[in-house]
Design an enzyme around this catalytic site. Structure first.
Site, PDB file in Angstrom:
ATOM      1  CE  LYS A  22     103.346 122.312 104.170  1.00  6.82           C
ATOM      2  NZ  LYS A  22     102.525 121.192 104.680  1.00  6.82           N
ATOM      3  CG  ASN A  23     105.282 119.775 107.217  1.00  3.06           C
ATOM      4  OD1 ASN A  23     104.273 120.340 106.801  1.00  3.06           O
ATOM      5  ND2 ASN A  23     105.893 118.814 106.549  1.00  3.06           N
ATOM      6  CB  CYS A 118      95.419 113.390  99.559  1.00  4.66           C
ATOM      7  SG  CYS A 118      97.025 112.756  99.970  1.00  4.66           S
ATOM      8  NE  ARG A 123      99.537 112.226 103.376  1.00  4.04           N
ATOM      9  CZ  ARG A 123      99.964 113.476 103.242  1.00  4.04           C
ATOM     10  NH1 ARG A 123      99.556 114.201 102.238  1.00  4.04           N
ATOM     11  NH2 ARG A 123     100.779 114.005 104.113  1.00  4.04           N
ATOM     12  CG  ASP A 306     107.549 116.343 102.397  1.00  5.86           C
ATOM     13  OD1 ASP A 306     106.772 115.549 101.833  1.00  5.86           O
ATOM     14  OD2 ASP A 306     107.259 116.930 103.459  1.00  5.86           O
ATOM     15  NE  ARG A 398      98.596 122.244 100.738  1.00  4.72           N
ATOM     16  CZ  ARG A 398      98.966 120.970 100.809  1.00  4.72           C
ATOM     17  NH1 ARG A 398      98.932 120.211  99.738  1.00  4.72           N
ATOM     18  NH2 ARG A 398      99.341 120.436 101.947  1.00  4.72           N
TER      19      ARG A 398
HETATM   20  C1  UD1 Z   1     103.804 114.533 107.303  1.00  5.55           C
HETATM   21  C2  UD1 Z   1     104.174 115.828 106.630  1.00  5.55           C
HETATM   22  C3  UD1 Z   1     104.349 115.605 105.120  1.00  5.55           C
HETATM   23  C4  UD1 Z   1     105.340 114.485 104.864  1.00  5.55           C
HETATM   24  C5  UD1 Z   1     104.969 113.232 105.658  1.00  5.55           C
HETATM   25  C6  UD1 Z   1     106.028 112.154 105.571  1.00  5.55           C
HETATM   26  C7  UD1 Z   1     103.060 117.452 108.040  1.00  5.55           C
HETATM   27  C8  UD1 Z   1     101.968 118.450 108.199  1.00  5.55           C
HETATM   28  N1  UD1 Z   1     103.104 116.796 106.869  1.00  5.55           N
HETATM   29  O1  UD1 Z   1     102.556 114.117 106.764  1.00  5.55           O
HETATM   30  O2  UD1 Z   1     104.843 116.827 104.550  1.00  5.55           O
HETATM   31  O3  UD1 Z   1     105.315 114.154 103.488  1.00  5.55           O
HETATM   32  O4  UD1 Z   1     104.806 113.548 107.057  1.00  5.55           O
HETATM   33  O5  UD1 Z   1     107.255 112.639 105.968  1.00  5.55           O
HETATM   34  O6  UD1 Z   1     103.880 117.295 108.908  1.00  5.55           O
HETATM   35  N2  UD1 Z   1      99.848 106.236 107.798  1.00  5.55           N
HETATM   36  C9  UD1 Z   1      99.004 105.198 108.131  1.00  5.55           C
HETATM   37  N3  UD1 Z   1      98.128 105.386 109.163  1.00  5.55           N
HETATM   38  C10 UD1 Z   1      98.068 106.523 109.884  1.00  5.55           C
HETATM   39  C11 UD1 Z   1      98.941 107.576 109.553  1.00  5.55           C
HETATM   40  C12 UD1 Z   1      99.830 107.412 108.497  1.00  5.55           C
HETATM   41  O7  UD1 Z   1      99.028 104.162 107.489  1.00  5.55           O
HETATM   42  O8  UD1 Z   1      97.249 106.617 110.817  1.00  5.55           O
HETATM   43  C13 UD1 Z   1     100.799 106.082 106.677  1.00  5.55           C
HETATM   44  C14 UD1 Z   1     100.553 107.057 105.523  1.00  5.55           C
HETATM   45  O9  UD1 Z   1      99.564 106.599 104.651  1.00  5.55           O
HETATM   46  C15 UD1 Z   1     101.926 107.139 104.891  1.00  5.55           C
HETATM   47  C16 UD1 Z   1     102.867 106.976 106.090  1.00  5.55           C
HETATM   48  O10 UD1 Z   1     102.085 106.428 107.139  1.00  5.55           O
HETATM   49  O11 UD1 Z   1     102.113 106.071 103.987  1.00  5.55           O
HETATM   50  C17 UD1 Z   1     103.495 108.255 106.575  1.00  5.55           C
HETATM   51  O12 UD1 Z   1     102.489 109.238 106.743  1.00  5.55           O
HETATM   52  P1  UD1 Z   1     102.570 110.371 107.854  1.00  5.55           P
HETATM   53  O13 UD1 Z   1     103.912 110.418 108.456  1.00  5.55           O
HETATM   54  O14 UD1 Z   1     101.403 110.223 108.771  1.00  5.55           O
HETATM   55  O15 UD1 Z   1     102.358 111.673 106.996  1.00  5.55           O
HETATM   56  P2  UD1 Z   1     101.704 113.004 107.531  1.00  5.55           P
HETATM   57  O16 UD1 Z   1     101.944 113.111 108.987  1.00  5.55           O
HETATM   58  O17 UD1 Z   1     100.329 113.132 107.023  1.00  5.55           O
END
Ligand code: UD1
Length: 419
Positions: A22-23, A118, A123, A306, A398
């Protein structure tokens, strides 16, 4: 609404095939926005998040066709009617923010709802926004939306304070058409990032360093459509590996991306399970007593957040004390209260959970709270005495394709029924 009913106590034995990730699919679908022409993505699983992303692409003006063989998705975007990802879609699937990069890159503007909090934490997308700003985009936050305009993005050196997977992907997608070289420092190393970079390079982009913490993207003028196969889902594979180990099973996991699962392989071996790579996949043989292990989630190649809920589920019936530390998300222990309702002994203190193994779990009615938490409850149900009913399984749909059918084929007593 559907629920999953499990009668616990059966060992899992047999073979299961892992679906596409999915990711990895979602960023590839976003990448299709970069060119006019039919892009083909194969090995696409049937999942609710992918249906939601299709709705989003349709909303933007893309044409989408399914083709044979099964799991083939064709996407073409001649033009976008309105470059907007609305709140209704972003709130159900955060990854919708992935359209931001390609929309700005090709159509010079985008309006994307801010995802808000969420279940598993705040996030934010501040790092996506900061990176685009450094590339010269004009950005305003209006009525809960981030509005981006950029006549021409310019290459920039961008250091990301936190490792972010979709942040890295979004900035890579934005930078492919920028003027000059963009460097992403402290980039995410996840295999799904590499899958996207490979696809973009096939489209004609110049990206190097994907899979390391420094990615360089030299902007190009033209890209062409792509035909790409999605990599297997390491989290689905990992979930079946834990399921086999936990039930004293003997399962061959086919299409298992063994090389992406080093941290889990080693941790499972520490519990006493056998994990062997065979010609057709990875065989996991479980044995009791399960030895307790400590686990700390860290961005790739560390132990995946995950997989945290699933390994915790396994530790509830292990033979000692296990400390599980969640460093990626601030609130990812919602499964704890449900596992405790089955008799698990778990204490949470901030980002640490201490799990004292118990002799048995007992089946109970449970509520799924997020995607991976749902999987952990199903795993617990497989080893619990009696009947477990997991409701709100739309979370599960999902991200897991036909999980109950796959588990049933391995000998689990599991059914999907109406509430
Ligand atoms: C992706 C994965 C999700 C997985 C996560 C961490 C997808 C679609 N989803 O989610 O399944 O659990 O990586 O491996 O690929 N953060 C900030 N600022 C930002 C962006 C992120 O502070 O602009 C923080 C988030 O709050 C979190 C951390 O960084 O604490 C990691 O998040 P991130 O890697 O961005 O997760 P996703 O990409 O949303």
């Amino acid at each position: 609404m559907d629920k999953i009913v499990i009668q616990g106590g059966n060992r899992l034995v047999g073979e299961v095939t892992v679906s596409g990730a999915k990711n990895a699919v979602l960023p590839l679908m976003a990448a299709s926005l970069l060119v006019d022409g039919w892009n083909t993505i194969t090995n696409v699983p049937k999942l609710r998040d992918i249906e939601t992303f299709k709705i989003l692409l349709n909303h933007l003006g893309s044409e989408i066709a399914s083709d044979s063989p099964e799991g083939t998705l064709k996407i073409r975007t001649k033009d976008v009617a309105s470059p907007e990802a609305p709140y209704e879609l972003v709130k159900t699937m955060r990854a919708a923010v992935l359209v931001l990069g390609p929309l700005v890159s090709r159509f010079k503007r985008a309006r994307v709802s801010l995802p808000g909090g969420c279940a598993i934490g705040a996030r934010p997308i501040d790092l996506h926004i900061k990176g685009l700003r450094q590339m010269g985009a004009d950005i305003a936050i209006e009525s809960g939306y981030v509005e981006v305009k950029a006549n021409k993005l310019k290459g920039a050196k961008i250091y990301m304070d936190t490792i972010t997977v979709t942040g890295t992907e979004n900035l890579m997608l934005a930078a492919v058409h920028a003027d000059g070289m963009t460097t992403l420092e402290n980039a995410a190393l996840e295999p799904e990032v590499v899958c996207l970079a490979d696809a973009l390079n096939q489209m004609g982009a110049h990206i190097s360093g994907a899979g390391t913490d420094t990615i360089r993207i030299e902007g190009v003028k033209e890209l062409r459509p792509v035909n790409v196969r999605v990599i297997p889902d390491r989290i689905e594979a990992g979930t079946f590996m834990v399921a086999s180990a936990m039930t004293r099973g003997n399962v061959l996991i086919k299409d298992c991306p063994y090389n992406y699962l080093d941290s889990l392989n080693q941790k499972l071996k520490e519990t006493g399970a056998e994990v062997n790579q065979e010609e057709n996949g990875v065989r996991v043989i479980g044995d009791w007593p399960i030895r307790s292990i400590d686990v700390k989630t860290i961005p790739y190649p560390g132990f995946p957040t995950d997989m945290q809920a699933q390994i915790m589920s396994m530790m509830t019936i292990a033979s000692g004390l296990s400390v599980i530390t969640e460093t990626v998300f601030e609130n990812r222990f919602m499964h704890v209260s449900e596992l405790k309702r089955m008799g698990a002994d778990i204490t949470v203190d901030g980002r640490c959970a201490v799990v004292r193994g118990v002799k048995r779990l007992s089946g109970a009615p449970l509520m799924a709270t997020d995607l991976r938490a749902s999987a952990s409850l199903i795993l617990a149900g497989l080893v619990a005495e009696g009947k477990t009913e997991v409701s709100r399984i739309y979370h599960l749909d999902r991200g897991y394709e036909n999980i109950e059918k796959k588990l049933k084929a391995l000998g689990a007593k599991i059914e999907r029924t109406k509430e």
